[in-house]
Design a protein around this motif. Structure first.
Motif, mmCIF file in Angstrom:
data_model
loop_
_atom_site.group_PDB
_atom_site.id
_atom_site.type_symbol
_atom_site.label_atom_id
_atom_site.label_comp_id
_atom_site.label_asym_id
_atom_site.label_seq_id
_atom_site.Cartn_x
_atom_site.Cartn_y
_atom_site.Cartn_z
ATOM 1 N N MET A 1 69.410 -8.901 40.815
ATOM 2 C CA MET A 1 70.103 -8.417 39.625
ATOM 3 C C MET A 1 69.048 -8.009 38.607
ATOM 4 O O MET A 1 68.061 -8.719 38.401
ATOM 5 N N TRP A 2 69.269 -6.864 37.980
ATOM 6 C CA TRP A 2 68.374 -6.363 36.938
ATOM 7 C C TRP A 2 68.846 -6.957 35.623
ATOM 8 O O TRP A 2 69.969 -6.718 35.183
ATOM 9 N N VAL A 3 67.980 -7.749 34.981
ATOM 10 C CA VAL A 3 68.343 -8.471 33.765
ATOM 11 C C VAL A 3 67.472 -7.975 32.606
ATOM 12 O O VAL A 3 66.241 -7.929 32.717
ATOM 13 N N THR A 4 68.136 -7.605 31.517
ATOM 14 C CA THR A 4 67.407 -7.227 30.307
ATOM 15 C C THR A 4 67.688 -8.285 29.240
ATOM 16 O O THR A 4 67.653 -9.462 29.514
ATOM 17 N N GLY A 5 67.946 -7.879 28.024
ATOM 18 C CA GLY A 5 68.240 -8.837 26.966
ATOM 19 C C GLY A 5 67.033 -9.068 26.075
ATOM 20 O O GLY A 5 65.986 -8.438 26.220
ATOM 21 N N PRO A 6 67.163 -9.999 25.123
ATOM 22 C CA PRO A 6 66.143 -10.192 24.083
ATOM 23 C C PRO A 6 64.739 -10.466 24.625
ATOM 24 O O PRO A 6 63.759 -10.040 24.022
ATOM 25 N N ASN A 7 64.620 -11.186 25.736
ATOM 26 C CA ASN A 7 63.281 -11.498 26.250
ATOM 27 C C ASN A 7 62.522 -10.247 26.673
ATOM 28 O O ASN A 7 61.306 -10.167 26.509
ATOM 29 N N VAL A 8 63.239 -9.271 27.207
ATOM 30 C CA VAL A 8 62.590 -8.045 27.664
ATOM 31 C C VAL A 8 62.041 -7.249 26.485
ATOM 32 O O VAL A 8 61.033 -6.544 26.616
ATOM 33 N N TYR A 9 62.685 -7.367 25.330
ATOM 34 C CA TYR A 9 62.281 -6.598 24.156
ATOM 35 C C TYR A 9 61.408 -7.407 23.198
ATOM 36 O O TYR A 9 61.064 -6.930 22.124
#
Length: 198
Positions: free
Chosen positions: A142-150
């Motif tokens: 699963m491709w997960v983004t969210g605050p940690n990625v930014y």
């Protein structure tokens, strides 16, 4: 005359596999390793790449390193959102602990004639190639983004100094058995138009 149907059969089987791919939210061991992991990473390296910049970078987080990474994500959440630090920190710790492997995917941005968006898209295409390869080898992701990625601190931790940046984490493992219904494929007609001059 050659048997065209027979010659196409392996390709159609591969396409059937591609069409059956979906994100796997609940993962378990094993995660890919050895030759399987090499194939998955190699698939990422075959993504489209305008200017042959090869901007993509993959950072593998597995084994005991996952626990240390979970703590770093918890620390980053505390800095970002002190009011909700405890809840967010535990959420990120739990997510990393239950994920057999993470592959952080980022783009090393290179100045020049190739627009930044195209370099980011190349890294995104690499991530998608890896998700497809995972599925075709019997794993899930699963491709997960969210605050940690930014988060600049998380980016620096993984070697991405601005303007370079993460595009996401791939959560990787083997899909856990599920009784959830398989989501319907999107309605093609709702997403496709044909341009005509006029």
């Amino acid at each position: 005359m050659p048997d065209v149907t027979h010659a196409r059969e392996p390709r159609l089987l591969a396409l059937d596999q591609l069409l059956s791919r979906r994100s796997a939210g609940t993962l378990q061991e094993p995660a890919p390793e050895g030759a399987d992991l090499d194939l998955i990473l190699d698939a990422g390296l075959r993504a489209p790449d305008h200017g042959r910049l090869k901007p993509w970078r993959f950072v593998i987080i597995r084994g005991d390193a996952r626990l240390a990474y979970a703590e770093k994500l918890a620390e980053a959440a505390t800095v970002r959102d002190p009011a909700n630090a405890a809840t967010l920190a535990e959420r990120y710790r739990a997510w990393v602990r239950r994920t057999p492997m993470l592959i952080a995917v980022g783009a090393i941005m290179k100045p020049g004639n190739i627009p930044e968006i195209e370099q980011l898209l190349a890294a995104g295409a690499a991530a998608m190639n890896m998700l497809n390869a995972l599925h075709m080898l019997g794993y899930g992701g699963m491709w997960v983004t969210g605050p940690n990625v930014y988060d600049a601190n998380v980016n620096r931790l993984l070697g991405f100094e601005a303007p370079s940046r993460l595009v996401g984490h791939l959560a990787v493992g083997t899909p856990a058995p599920s009784t959830a219904p398989v989501p319907a494929r999107p309605d093609r007609a709702a997403h496709v138009a044909e341009w005509t001059p006029g």
